[in-house]
Write a protein that holds these residues in place. Structure first.
Motif, PDB file in Angstrom:
ATOM      1  N   ASP A 124      43.168  28.556 -27.506  1.00 13.56           N
ATOM      2  CA  ASP A 124      42.946  28.906 -26.098  1.00 13.56           C
ATOM      3  C   ASP A 124      42.858  30.422 -26.044  1.00 13.56           C
ATOM      4  OD1 ASP A 124      43.907  29.851 -23.490  1.00 13.56           O
ATOM      5  OD2 ASP A 124      44.611  27.827 -23.052  1.00 13.56           O
ATOM      6  N   SER A 127      39.887  33.136 -21.649  1.00 15.28           N
ATOM      7  CA  SER A 127      40.558  32.604 -20.454  1.00 15.28           C
ATOM      8  C   SER A 127      40.784  33.589 -19.298  1.00 15.28           C
ATOM      9  CB  SER A 127      41.912  31.995 -20.869  1.00 15.28           C
ATOM     10  OG  SER A 127      41.759  31.142 -21.962  1.00 15.28           O
ATOM     11  N   PRO A 128      39.728  34.202 -18.783  1.00 19.47           N
ATOM     12  CA  PRO A 128      39.944  35.190 -17.716  1.00 19.47           C
ATOM     13  C   PRO A 128      40.204  34.528 -16.361  1.00 19.47           C
ATOM     14  CG  PRO A 128      37.609  34.878 -18.070  1.00 19.47           C
ATOM     15  CD  PRO A 128      38.301  34.025 -19.101  1.00 19.47           C
ATOM     16  N   ASN A 129      40.890  35.250 -15.498  1.00 14.96           N
ATOM     17  CA  ASN A 129      40.989  34.813 -14.120  1.00 14.96           C
ATOM     18  C   ASN A 129      39.702  35.204 -13.447  1.00 14.96           C
ATOM     19  OD1 ASN A 129      43.537  33.782 -14.392  1.00 14.96           O
ATOM     20  ND2 ASN A 129      44.519  35.735 -13.886  1.00 14.96           N
ATOM     21  N   TYR A 164      39.932  28.751 -21.196  1.00 22.14           N
ATOM     22  CA  TYR A 164      40.681  28.131 -20.102  1.00 22.14           C
ATOM     23  C   TYR A 164      40.510  29.006 -18.858  1.00 22.14           C
ATOM     24  CZ  TYR A 164      45.106  26.388 -17.934  1.00 22.14           C
ATOM     25  OH  TYR A 164      46.082  25.855 -17.127  1.00 22.14           O
ATOM     26  N   GLU A 263      41.471  25.913 -15.245  1.00 25.42           N
ATOM     27  CA  GLU A 263      42.653  25.445 -14.526  1.00 25.42           C
ATOM     28  C   GLU A 263      42.323  24.328 -13.532  1.00 25.42           C
ATOM     29  OE1 GLU A 263      45.455  28.305 -13.159  1.00 25.42           O
ATOM     30  OE2 GLU A 263      44.856  29.813 -14.617  1.00 25.42           O
ATOM     31  N   TYR A 313      51.431  28.112 -12.351  1.00 29.43           N
ATOM     32  CA  TYR A 313      50.842  28.394 -13.674  1.00 29.43           C
ATOM     33  C   TYR A 313      51.472  27.525 -14.783  1.00 29.43           C
ATOM     34  CZ  TYR A 313      49.058  31.656 -17.323  1.00 29.43           C
ATOM     35  OH  TYR A 313      48.450  32.237 -18.411  1.00 29.43           O
ATOM     36  N   ASP A 317      49.783  24.555 -17.257  1.00 26.55           N
ATOM     37  CA  ASP A 317      49.793  24.670 -18.710  1.00 26.55           C
ATOM     38  C   ASP A 317      50.403  23.426 -19.369  1.00 26.55           C
ATOM     39  OD1 ASP A 317      48.502  26.748 -20.030  1.00 26.55           O
ATOM     40  OD2 ASP A 317      49.943  28.233 -19.321  1.00 26.55           O
ATOM     41  N   TYR A 335      47.704  29.826 -28.358  1.00 27.10           N
ATOM     42  CA  TYR A 335      47.383  30.532 -27.115  1.00 27.10           C
ATOM     43  C   TYR A 335      47.416  32.028 -27.387  1.00 27.10           C
ATOM     44  CZ  TYR A 335      48.636  26.049 -24.994  1.00 27.10           C
ATOM     45  OH  TYR A 335      48.711  24.726 -24.671  1.00 27.10           O
ATOM     46  N   THR A 337      47.385  35.507 -25.724  1.00 20.99           N
ATOM     47  CA  THR A 337      47.449  36.273 -24.458  1.00 20.99           C
ATOM     48  C   THR A 337      48.232  37.562 -24.667  1.00 20.99           C
ATOM     49  OG1 THR A 337      49.607  35.635 -23.534  1.00 20.99           O
ATOM     50  CG2 THR A 337      47.798  34.065 -23.225  1.00 20.99           C
ATOM     51  N   GLN A 341      52.952  37.872 -21.212  1.00 26.62           N
ATOM     52  CA  GLN A 341      53.129  36.459 -20.879  1.00 26.62           C
ATOM     53  C   GLN A 341      54.054  35.725 -21.850  1.00 26.62           C
ATOM     54  OE1 GLN A 341      49.726  34.237 -19.608  1.00 26.62           O
ATOM     55  NE2 GLN A 341      48.638  36.035 -18.886  1.00 26.62           N
ATOM     56  N   HIS A 344      56.615  33.424 -20.181  1.00 27.92           N
ATOM     57  CA  HIS A 344      55.954  32.241 -19.619  1.00 27.92           C
ATOM     58  C   HIS A 344      55.767  31.159 -20.700  1.00 27.92           C
ATOM     59  CE1 HIS A 344      52.796  29.699 -17.899  1.00 27.92           C
ATOM     60  NE2 HIS A 344      52.015  30.023 -18.911  1.00 27.92           N
ATOM     61  N   PHE A 345      55.262  31.577 -21.860  1.00 32.39           N
ATOM     62  CA  PHE A 345      55.017  30.590 -22.918  1.00 32.39           C
ATOM     63  C   PHE A 345      56.323  30.048 -23.500  1.00 32.39           C
ATOM     64  CE2 PHE A 345      50.785  32.355 -22.586  1.00 32.39           C
ATOM     65  CZ  PHE A 345      50.013  31.215 -22.670  1.00 32.39           C
TER      66      PHE A 345
END
Ligand code: ARG
Length: 570
Positions: A124, A127-129, A164, A263, A313, A317, A335, A337, A341, A344-345
């Motif tokens: 992954d 994966s930009p917003n 993603y 997403e 978020y 995931d 992943y 990133t 982050q 988060h992971f």
């Protein structure tokens, strides 16, 4: 892998076996114990005897001497005891006969293996917003991710690269509201994502002290979630327009994907996972929100549902990981990133484990540091960020200027300038270990000397031009190794399989980038020391042409593994 380290380990293992029949060291154990001495005049690999000391009840120097005696008949080189180390030197005969032949036989496959055969890796990355500019911060995830994909493919894994896309969320409510208020189709069709970003930024600014606008955006997003046709059509269009910028940049980089499930794709896949969290008793209420308490693991709680029941978020995931496991049955899901982050992971990986999914240990987060650029006065159309495509454009322009001077007659000038201009940035970026925060200047990245992309590509082009000149002039034949710098280059080339394996194990493309520089340095030294086409004896010329070809092969493969193009002429 029959490289020098391996056959040395085999010899050592036999020698140990002869001294202590049940020592219990496998050849693989010994491979991991072998070291590269800092000073190669001592040897090419060294075996430290300290760990054997207890087992053999002997002082390390004594063990080294005993092993030296038992390895005196080593067919690939010589051994010598120095203190507690047993040093091995590769023989020229082995290098010329074995290493070079292996590279010739395997060609572009040299360095690869089949350790990944039958296994799938999902990656992954990028994966930009969407609705946000595609900026320099996306360079890391895009090139590290793609390079890791190429590396895994190289050793036989079946790879699935997933972009993603961040294509869902309240920002689309704002975008839709802004468009309905101030936007028009034509302007966006012409101006693309820049126009979208303008609208978005304006809406955000005006929202700040205007609750009515905030409510409007919320209402538009709600309508979108409920499947309102007009809003769905706008959303789809915005996603396409915004994605175009990312796509163009990826095309320039030669970065590709196998799936673009973003997403939004997981909207209907989350409830089942939330339900499972509830059933397993993991979901706790906290001031109206639903969370998973992770205090036992020294982490703040993982947020699953907001007060109003909307997902977050981590929720997406988790649902995406389950979907990927069911779809691809991955052996690893990686992943890539920013290290911002990492928490988060760590949190949602833990939640997946607590949910009882026995594949939670196959989830891997590969973080990287921040990147900034100095000196480039890149007009930023969109606030304070440097767009990746603008950076590429500037770099390509500068390379073109240099090339106009240095090689005005080159064919394909534009394509070469693009390969060198973009390659310079990618190479510079991938030269540092990924976790480091880096700041770079275009001048430094574009320099033709030093550890840069242009230097590496230039060296590659040099191998090509030598081979072109040699064709038909130097006869074919095995030839003869006659100099130290030839041997040194072959030793460097022989390390490639190990470098590839380490890059994969550490998820670290910079191992390849640094190795590229090692090969270039060794090749340029050889080129300086050894005349190729004008060497005295034909056997020397033959050998040097073979060696140049091997260097070209390995250099080309290594450069491709780090997303670099290899023009034959610069
Ligand atoms: N869209 C996110 C961002 O730009 C990165 C997504 C990374 N991948 C993931 N599965 N969370 O910050």
């Amino acid at each position: 892998m029959q490289n020098f380290k391996y056959i040395t380990a085999k010899k050592i293992s036999e020698a140990i076996g002869a001294l202590v029949p049940d020592a219990g060291f496998t050849v693989e154990d010994i491979v991991t114990m072998l070291e590269y001495p800092p000073d190669t005049s001592m040897g090419d690999v060294a075996f430290p005897c300290f760990r054997l000391s207890k087992l053999m009840r002997m002082a390390p120097p004594k063990i080294a001497s005993a092993l030296a005696e038992k390895t005196a008949d080593f067919e690939a080189g010589t051994s010598q005891a120095v203190g507690g180390y047993l040093n091995f030197k590769i023989s020229d005969g082995y290098l010329a006969g074995h290493v070079l032949t292996e590279i010739e036989e395997k060609g572009e496959k040299f360095g690869s293996s089949n350790i990944g055969e039958g296994k799938t890796v999902v990656l992954d990355y990028c994966s930009p917003n969407l609705m946000k500019p595609f900026h320099i911060g996306h360079l890391g995830t895009t090139v590290i991710g793609h390079s890791l994909k190429l590396l895994h493919q190289f050793v036989g894994y079946n790879c699935v690269g997933i972009n993603y896309l961040g294509d869902w969320g309240t920002q689309f409510g704002k975008q839709i509201a802004a468009y309905k208020k101030w936007g028009d189709r034509e302007t966006i069709e012409k101006g693309g994502v820049d126009e979208l970003v303008k609208l978005y930024v304006r809406y955000n600014n005006e929202c700040e002290d205007n609750d009515a606008l905030k409510d409007e955006a919320r209402a538009e997003f709600h309508k979108l979630e409920e499947g309102d046709e007009e809003n769905l059509a706008l959303w789809k269009w915005f996603v396409e327009v915004s994605f175009e910028e990312c796509k163009k940049t990826c095309d320039l980089l030669g970065v590709t994907f196998d799936s673009f499930k973003g997403e939004s794709f997981y909207t209907d896949k989350m409830p089942a996972q939330v339900e499972k969290l509830r059933e397993t008793g993991l979901l706790k209420m906290d001031e109206g929100a639903s969370i998973v308490d992770l205090s036992d693991y020294n982490m703040p709680p993982c947020l699953i549902l907001k007060k109003d029941g909307s997902t977050l978020y981590p929720t997406r995931d988790i649902a995406a990981a389950v979907y990927r496991k069911n779809t691809y049955d991955f052996d690893k899901c990686i992943y890539v990133t920013s290290s911002a982050q990492s928490l988060h992971f760590a949190q949602w990986f833990k939640v997946v484990e607590l949910m009882g999914y026995d594949w939670s240990d196959k989830l891997v987060h590969v973080p990287y540091g921040t990147v900034s650029i100095d000196g480039a006065k890149l007009a930023t159309r969109t606030g304070n960020v440097v767009l990746l495509r603008d950076l590429f454009r500037l770099s390509i322009e500068k390379v073109s200027e240099i090339m106009n001077e240095k090689s005005p007659d080159l064919e394909n000038r534009e394509a070469v300038a693009e390969a060198v201009g973009i390659g310079a940035i990618v190479f510079n970026y991938l030269y540092n270990s990924r976790i480091k925060d880096i700041n770079f200047t275009l001048e430094q990245a574009l320099s033709f000397d030093g550890s840069t992309g242009p230097y590496a590509q230039y060296t590659y082009a040099r191998t090509c031009s030598i081979l072109e000149k040699a064709a038909g002039v130097v006869s074919e034949g095995e030839g003869k190794l006659t100099s130290e710098s030839e041997a040194a280059l072959l030793k460097t080339l022989s390390r490639f399989p190990e470098i590839v394996a380490n890059a994969i194990e550490e998820y670290e493309p910079s191992n390849i980038t640094r190795y590229v520089i090692d090969v270039c340095t060794a090749f340029n030294r050889f080129y300086r020391d050894c005349p190729i086409l004008t060497a005295e004896e034909e056997e020397q010329r033959q050998f040097r042409v073979r060696l140049t070809k091997a260097a070209k092969t390995v250099l080309g493969t290594a450069l491709h593994l780090i997303c670099m193009k290899t023009p034959e002429k610069i």
